[in-house]
Design an enzyme around this catalytic site. Sequence first.
Site, PDB file in Angstrom:
ATOM      1  N   GLU A 171      39.219 -44.989   8.974  1.00  0.00           N
ATOM      2  CA  GLU A 171      39.615 -43.602   9.275  1.00  0.00           C
ATOM      3  C   GLU A 171      40.067 -42.832   8.039  1.00  0.00           C
ATOM      4  O   GLU A 171      41.209 -42.347   7.976  1.00  0.00           O
ATOM      5  CB  GLU A 171      40.693 -43.602  10.369  1.00  0.00           C
ATOM      6  CG  GLU A 171      40.165 -44.215  11.655  1.00  0.00           C
ATOM      7  CD  GLU A 171      41.244 -44.510  12.704  1.00  0.00           C
ATOM      8  OE1 GLU A 171      42.392 -44.048  12.536  1.00  0.00           O
ATOM      9  OE2 GLU A 171      40.938 -45.201  13.679  1.00  0.00           O
ATOM     10  N   GLU A 279      33.535 -49.687  17.696  1.00  0.00           N
ATOM     11  CA  GLU A 279      34.703 -49.764  18.600  1.00  0.00           C
ATOM     12  C   GLU A 279      34.404 -49.106  19.945  1.00  0.00           C
ATOM     13  O   GLU A 279      35.211 -48.352  20.482  1.00  0.00           O
ATOM     14  CB  GLU A 279      35.920 -49.071  17.952  1.00  0.00           C
ATOM     15  CG  GLU A 279      36.334 -49.662  16.629  1.00  0.00           C
ATOM     16  CD  GLU A 279      37.649 -49.104  16.093  1.00  0.00           C
ATOM     17  OE1 GLU A 279      38.399 -48.454  16.840  1.00  0.00           O
ATOM     18  OE2 GLU A 279      37.905 -49.335  14.892  1.00  0.00           O
TER      19      GLU A 279
HETATM   20  O1  G3I Z   1      52.608 -57.397  19.007  1.00  0.00           O
HETATM   21  C1  G3I Z   1      53.657 -56.456  19.306  1.00  0.00           C
HETATM   22  C2  G3I Z   1      54.630 -57.058  20.227  1.00  0.00           C
HETATM   23  O2  G3I Z   1      55.265 -58.129  19.561  1.00  0.00           O
HETATM   24  C3  G3I Z   1      55.611 -55.995  20.676  1.00  0.00           C
HETATM   25  O3  G3I Z   1      56.494 -56.557  21.583  1.00  0.00           O
HETATM   26  C4  G3I Z   1      54.867 -54.831  21.313  1.00  0.00           C
HETATM   27  C5  G3I Z   1      55.799 -53.710  21.770  1.00  0.00           C
HETATM   28  O4  G3I Z   1      55.971 -52.744  20.782  1.00  0.00           O
HETATM   29  O5  G3I Z   1      53.980 -54.314  20.360  1.00  0.00           O
HETATM   30  C6  G3I Z   1      52.993 -55.249  19.957  1.00  0.00           C
HETATM   31  O6  G3I Z   1      52.203 -54.691  18.963  1.00  0.00           O
HETATM   32  C7  G3I Z   1      51.259 -53.713  19.376  1.00  0.00           C
HETATM   33  C8  G3I Z   1      49.873 -54.246  19.039  1.00  0.00           C
HETATM   34  O7  G3I Z   1      48.932 -53.247  19.282  1.00  0.00           O
HETATM   35  C9  G3I Z   1      49.494 -55.478  19.881  1.00  0.00           C
HETATM   36  O8  G3I Z   1      49.467 -55.143  21.239  1.00  0.00           O
HETATM   37  C10 G3I Z   1      51.550 -52.461  18.602  1.00  0.00           C
HETATM   38  O9  G3I Z   1      52.792 -51.914  19.032  1.00  0.00           O
HETATM   39  C11 G3I Z   1      50.447 -51.472  18.827  1.00  0.00           C
HETATM   40  O10 G3I Z   1      50.634 -50.338  18.005  1.00  0.00           O
HETATM   41  C12 G3I Z   1      49.132 -52.125  18.466  1.00  0.00           C
HETATM   42  O11 G3I Z   1      48.120 -51.204  18.706  1.00  0.00           O
HETATM   43  C13 G3I Z   1      46.860 -51.432  18.093  1.00  0.00           C
HETATM   44  C14 G3I Z   1      46.496 -50.151  17.333  1.00  0.00           C
HETATM   45  O12 G3I Z   1      45.168 -50.264  16.827  1.00  0.00           O
HETATM   46  C15 G3I Z   1      47.408 -49.935  16.141  1.00  0.00           C
HETATM   47  O13 G3I Z   1      47.261 -50.957  15.200  1.00  0.00           O
HETATM   48  C16 G3I Z   1      45.850 -51.709  19.188  1.00  0.00           C
HETATM   49  O14 G3I Z   1      46.122 -52.974  19.782  1.00  0.00           O
HETATM   50  C17 G3I Z   1      44.443 -51.694  18.618  1.00  0.00           C
HETATM   51  O15 G3I Z   1      43.512 -51.758  19.667  1.00  0.00           O
HETATM   52  C18 G3I Z   1      44.223 -50.398  17.855  1.00  0.00           C
HETATM   53  O16 G3I Z   1      42.932 -50.460  17.279  1.00  0.00           O
HETATM   54  C19 G3I Z   1      42.497 -49.287  16.578  1.00  0.00           C
HETATM   55  C20 G3I Z   1      41.586 -49.742  15.464  1.00  0.00           C
HETATM   56  O17 G3I Z   1      42.243 -50.694  14.644  1.00  0.00           O
HETATM   57  C21 G3I Z   1      41.119 -48.552  14.623  1.00  0.00           C
HETATM   58  N1  G3I Z   1      40.481 -47.539  15.460  1.00  0.00           N
HETATM   59  C22 G3I Z   1      41.278 -47.105  16.614  1.00  0.00           C
HETATM   60  C23 G3I Z   1      41.696 -48.311  17.471  1.00  0.00           C
HETATM   61  C24 G3I Z   1      42.416 -47.868  18.704  1.00  0.00           C
HETATM   62  O18 G3I Z   1      43.612 -47.228  18.366  1.00  0.00           O
END
Ligand code: G3I
Length: 377
Positions: A171, A279
Site C-alpha cells: 500500500e 487479497e
Molecule cells: O493477535 C492479537 C491478539 O493477541 C489481541 O488480543 C487482539 C485484540 O486486539 O488483536 C490481535 O491482533 C490483531 C490481528 O489482526 C490478529 O487477529 C490485530 O489487532 C489486528 O489489527 C490484525 O489485523 C490484521 C490487519 O491486516 C492489520 O495488520 C488482519 O488480521 C489482516 O487480515 C489485515 O490484512 C491486511 C493486509 O495485510 C494488507 N491489505 C489489507 C488487509 C486487510 O486489512
Amino acid sequence: MSFLARHRTSRLPVVAGTIALVALSCCGTGDRDDPRGRPGPLREAATASGVRVGAAVDVHFLRSDEAYAAAVARHFTSITPENAMKWSVLRPAPGQWDWSDADTIVAFAERHEVEVRGHTLVWGQSGGNGLPGWLRETTDPDEFRTAVVEGITAEVARYRGRVDRWDVVNEPLATTGTELDQNPYLERIGPDYLAVALTTARAADADAELWINENLTEYLPAKADALVQLVRDLRADGIPLDGVGLQTHLFIDVPLRPHAIEDVARRLREQHVKVALTEVDVPGGPTRDPAAQARLWARATEECLDAGCEEITGWGVDDGHTWLDDPANRAGNPALGAFPAPTRPLLLDPAYHPKPTYKAVVEALSTTSAAASQQGG
Ligand code: G3I
C-alpha cells in the site's frame, strides 16, 4: 515531471476519501494435515492452468485446527501469511526477532508443496499495526533507515530459496488518493524509500521476485493511473521490481466498471511486471444472494486471467476465519460496520466445504486452461 520526482519536491497531505478501506457441489472434507491427502478440484485446476490459487493463512489456526490446516493443503497452491511476517509480529522490540510464526508457515508450505508469498516487509499503514510501535517512534531518519535496511536484509536472507516472492512494499499509495501514502517511511526516508526497500531486498536474495501490493485500483481510476505511473517510474529508474499485486477487496454493492480489474492488470503488464490478485474477498453477509457473490469471484478470476496475471489469492481460507468479522479489526475500523457479520466472503464455508464461489473459480480456471491448450495445439 515524473510521479516520484513530484514527491521528491513536495509531500502532499493524505487525501481523505469517501471509500473507506480499510485499507475473498464438489468436495468433501475430513482430510487431516496429511501431506498425502488428495488435492481438491481447486488445487487441481490451479495446477492444470499454471495459475497459483492462494489463501491468506493465520498461523494460530494452522497450528491449532487440523481441519483448517488440511483445507489449506487440499485446496491451495500458495499461501500468504496473513500477519505472521508483519514486523509488528516479527520484530517486537528493537534488535529482537521472533521467527516462530513465520517459520511455522514456511515449514508447513514445504511439507505440503505449497508456495509462500512473503507478506509484507514495508507497510506504513497509517494508524494500524503495519509497523511496530518502536519503529513508528524512531524519528531519527538515519536510525529509521538503518532499522528498515536491517529488517529487510534479515528477513529476506532468512527465507532465501524458501520464499520465492515478497510483497516488499504494501500500500504505497494513499488509500483513496493518488499520492504516496503519508507514512513514517515517506516522512523519514523520503519518496526513495521504495527504491531503498526494493534494492535491499534484491541484495538479500537475488532470485526472489519483488512485488509491491496495492488496493482499490479497480474502483478508483485515478489511483490506478497513479499506480501505473509509479511502476513506470520505478522501472525507468532501474529499480528492481518484478510484480504488482492488486489486493481486490470487492464490494458487492459498489458497481465495478466493465473490465475494471482487467484494465489495470493489462496496463501494469505493459510495464513488464507480473500481476496477481493478492487479497480477494467479497463480503456477502448472511442474507445475500450466493450467486451474486460467486459471479463477482468468477469475474475477478476471469479478468485476471484475461490480462495474463498469474495468481489469485483470497484473503483467508474459509468463512469462519476472516479479518472482516474479527472484532479487533471491527473495533479499529468502523468502516467495516458497513458489512454485516458474518460476511462470508471466501471460497470455503466455516466447515471447509466448497461454496458456489469455489465452483465459480474452478470453472473460470478450467475454461482458461482449456482455451490455452486449444490455442497451443
Ligand atoms: O493477535 C492479537 C491478539 O493477541 C489481541 O488480543 C487482539 C485484540 O486486539 O488483536 C490481535 O491482533 C490483531 C490481528 O489482526 C490478529 O487477529 C490485530 O489487532 C489486528 O489489527 C490484525 O489485523 C490484521 C490487519 O491486516 C492489520 O495488520 C488482519 O488480521 C489482516 O487480515 C489485515 O490484512 C491486511 C493486509 O495485510 C494488507 N491489505 C489489507 C488487509 C486487510 O486489512
